[in-house]
Design a protein around this motif. Sequence first.
Motif, PDB file in Angstrom:
ATOM      1  N   GLU A  24       0.856  -1.340   0.019  1.00 40.29           N
ATOM      2  CA  GLU A  24       0.028   0.140  -0.124  1.00 40.29           C
ATOM      3  C   GLU A  24       1.054   1.191   0.135  1.00 40.29           C
ATOM      4  O   GLU A  24       1.845   1.314   0.625  1.00 40.29           O
ATOM      5  CB  GLU A  24      -0.997   0.070   1.385  1.00 40.29           C
ATOM      6  CG  GLU A  24      -2.017   1.154   1.271  1.00 40.29           C
ATOM      7  CD  GLU A  24      -2.836   1.015   2.448  1.00 40.29           C
ATOM      8  OE1 GLU A  24      -4.193   0.725   2.449  1.00 40.29           O
ATOM      9  OE2 GLU A  24      -2.444   1.109   3.808  1.00 40.29           O
ATOM     10  N   GLY A  25       0.443   2.354  -0.701  1.00 42.20           N
ATOM     11  CA  GLY A  25       1.042   3.585  -0.772  1.00 42.20           C
ATOM     12  C   GLY A  25       2.264   3.428  -1.708  1.00 42.20           C
ATOM     13  O   GLY A  25       3.247   4.412  -1.821  1.00 42.20           O
ATOM     14  N   LEU A  26       2.251   2.525  -2.793  1.00 40.64           N
ATOM     15  CA  LEU A  26       3.283   2.596  -3.785  1.00 40.64           C
ATOM     16  C   LEU A  26       3.264   3.486  -4.774  1.00 40.64           C
ATOM     17  O   LEU A  26       2.088   3.951  -5.128  1.00 40.64           O
ATOM     18  CB  LEU A  26       3.279   1.118  -4.474  1.00 40.64           C
ATOM     19  CG  LEU A  26       4.310   0.657  -5.547  1.00 40.64           C
ATOM     20  CD1 LEU A  26       5.682   0.368  -4.694  1.00 40.64           C
ATOM     21  CD2 LEU A  26       4.000  -0.644  -6.244  1.00 40.64           C
ATOM     22  N   PRO A  32      -4.077  -0.855  -2.735  1.00 41.16           N
ATOM     23  CA  PRO A  32      -2.988  -1.824  -2.577  1.00 41.16           C
ATOM     24  C   PRO A  32      -2.931  -2.703  -3.793  1.00 41.16           C
ATOM     25  O   PRO A  32      -3.801  -2.935  -4.450  1.00 41.16           O
ATOM     26  CB  PRO A  32      -3.588  -2.644  -1.159  1.00 41.16           C
ATOM     27  CG  PRO A  32      -4.405  -1.483  -0.661  1.00 41.16           C
ATOM     28  CD  PRO A  32      -5.073  -0.695  -1.772  1.00 41.16           C
ATOM     29  N   VAL A  33      -1.677  -2.972  -4.039  1.00 42.92           N
ATOM     30  CA  VAL A  33      -1.318  -4.182  -4.878  1.00 42.92           C
ATOM     31  C   VAL A  33      -0.430  -5.273  -4.696  1.00 42.92           C
ATOM     32  O   VAL A  33      -0.158  -5.538  -3.511  1.00 42.92           O
ATOM     33  CB  VAL A  33      -0.640  -3.466  -6.123  1.00 42.92           C
ATOM     34  CG1 VAL A  33      -1.158  -2.123  -6.495  1.00 42.92           C
ATOM     35  CG2 VAL A  33       0.940  -3.114  -5.642  1.00 42.92           C
ATOM     36  N   ALA A  38       4.268  -4.926  -7.299  1.00 40.40           N
ATOM     37  CA  ALA A  38       4.992  -4.194  -6.390  1.00 40.40           C
ATOM     38  C   ALA A  38       6.629  -4.283  -6.558  1.00 40.40           C
ATOM     39  O   ALA A  38       7.279  -3.319  -6.992  1.00 40.40           O
ATOM     40  CB  ALA A  38       4.771  -4.575  -4.905  1.00 40.40           C
ATOM     41  N   LEU A  39       7.045  -5.433  -6.689  1.00 39.45           N
ATOM     42  CA  LEU A  39       8.335  -5.628  -7.053  1.00 39.45           C
ATOM     43  C   LEU A  39       8.739  -4.918  -8.387  1.00 39.45           C
ATOM     44  O   LEU A  39       9.835  -4.560  -8.528  1.00 39.45           O
ATOM     45  CB  LEU A  39       8.633  -7.175  -7.013  1.00 39.45           C
ATOM     46  CG  LEU A  39       8.660  -7.708  -5.584  1.00 39.45           C
ATOM     47  CD1 LEU A  39       9.091  -9.418  -5.770  1.00 39.45           C
ATOM     48  CD2 LEU A  39       9.668  -7.116  -4.430  1.00 39.45           C
ATOM     49  N   VAL A 107      -0.040  -6.334   5.174  1.00 37.21           N
ATOM     50  CA  VAL A 107       0.168  -5.358   4.177  1.00 37.21           C
ATOM     51  C   VAL A 107       1.382  -4.437   4.422  1.00 37.21           C
ATOM     52  O   VAL A 107       1.727  -4.216   5.485  1.00 37.21           O
ATOM     53  CB  VAL A 107      -1.085  -4.258   4.554  1.00 37.21           C
ATOM     54  CG1 VAL A 107      -0.797  -3.077   3.889  1.00 37.21           C
ATOM     55  CG2 VAL A 107      -2.373  -4.883   4.257  1.00 37.21           C
ATOM     56  N   TRP A 108       2.324  -4.130   3.609  1.00 41.02           N
ATOM     57  CA  TRP A 108       3.286  -3.550   3.519  1.00 41.02           C
ATOM     58  C   TRP A 108       3.256  -2.002   3.135  1.00 41.02           C
ATOM     59  O   TRP A 108       2.664  -1.820   1.991  1.00 41.02           O
ATOM     60  CB  TRP A 108       4.369  -4.021   2.537  1.00 41.02           C
ATOM     61  CG  TRP A 108       4.791  -5.479   2.968  1.00 41.02           C
ATOM     62  CD1 TRP A 108       4.370  -6.584   2.452  1.00 41.02           C
ATOM     63  CD2 TRP A 108       6.101  -5.773   3.632  1.00 41.02           C
ATOM     64  NE1 TRP A 108       4.993  -7.723   2.977  1.00 41.02           N
ATOM     65  CE2 TRP A 108       5.916  -7.292   3.662  1.00 41.02           C
ATOM     66  CE3 TRP A 108       6.961  -4.981   4.205  1.00 41.02           C
ATOM     67  CZ2 TRP A 108       6.984  -7.881   4.262  1.00 41.02           C
ATOM     68  CZ3 TRP A 108       7.954  -5.724   4.925  1.00 41.02           C
ATOM     69  CH2 TRP A 108       8.155  -7.095   4.994  1.00 41.02           C
ATOM     70  N   HIS A 109       3.471  -1.162   4.090  1.00 41.29           N
ATOM     71  CA  HIS A 109       3.171   0.338   3.710  1.00 41.29           C
ATOM     72  C   HIS A 109       4.605   0.903   3.314  1.00 41.29           C
ATOM     73  O   HIS A 109       5.484   0.927   3.670  1.00 41.29           O
ATOM     74  CB  HIS A 109       2.760   0.947   5.121  1.00 41.29           C
ATOM     75  CG  HIS A 109       1.535   0.576   5.692  1.00 41.29           C
ATOM     76  ND1 HIS A 109       0.185   0.709   5.401  1.00 41.29           N
ATOM     77  CD2 HIS A 109       1.104  -0.566   6.648  1.00 41.29           C
ATOM     78  CE1 HIS A 109      -0.586   0.129   5.901  1.00 41.29           C
ATOM     79  NE2 HIS A 109      -0.238  -0.800   6.814  1.00 41.29           N
TER      80      HIS A 109
END
Length: 245
Positions: A24-26, A32-33, A38-39, A107-109
Motif C-alpha cells: 500500500e502507498g506505492l 494496495p497491489v 509491487a516488486l 500489508v506492506w506500507h
Amino acid sequence: MAGLVSPDDAVLAIVGEDTVHRVEGLPGESAPVGLTLALGRLRTLGVTGLRVALPAPGHPLGLSGPPDFNARALAAEEAVVCFGAAYGLVPEAYEAGPEGDVHAEVVWHVLPVREAPPADVPSLGEAERELAEALHEATAVLSKLDVAGSGPVAEAAIDAYRARAERGREVLAPGYPPRAVRVLELAQRVGLLVSLAHDRGHGAAVTSAEMAARSEALRPVERTARRAQVAAYNSIVEERERGVR
C-alpha cells in the motif's frame, strides 16, 4: 532485484505460509497491489536491492530515518529499506479466518526514507567475531544461573531448529556470499538460545542480583544476534555498494 530468480519465485518466498501480502502507498498506485506488481514497480523506480531493519527500543538497527518511518518500523520491530531509491516498507500483519483455521495477511506500507547509511549494521566479519565473543561470555554466566537453554524442552527446540535448517538449506536467497549463510545460521541459533532462556523464566536465578545478572547477560547477546542477522541479510547489497559485485 538482483535478477537471480523470477518475480514469482521471489513472491512465493516472501509470502511463505501466509495467505497474501499486499503493498500500500506505492507511488503511482491509488490502492494496495500484489507483490509481483509491487516488486516490478520498485525496480522501475530505481530500486536495485533491499535491506532489512530489525529495530528494538533504544536500538534503531538498520534504520536511517526520518522519524516517522523509524517510529513505524520500531512499532513493527522490522522493516525493509530500499537501495537505489528513497523508500521503505513497514509490514502490518492481520489474522483472518475462523477459529482453528486462522491465517496471516500482511500489508506492506511504503513510506519515504532518508538516504543515509543504516544505523549500527556491522560488516560480516565484525558480526561473526561479535557473535563468537558474546556467545562465549554469555554462556558462562547463563550456565551458572541455570538459564542457558538446557533440559529436554530446550533440546527438543534446538533439534527442531536443526531439522528445519537441514530440510531447507537455502537459508538465504541465491547470490549471497557463503560467509553470510554461516553468520546467519549462527545468529539464528544464538537468538534461539536467548529466546529459550527467556521462556524458561528465571531458572535457578532466585535472588534479585542473579536475575539482574541474567538480564544483563541476555541483553547484549540478543542485540548482537540481531545485528548479525541484519549484517547477513544486507551483505549482498553492501557488497554491491562497495563495488565488490
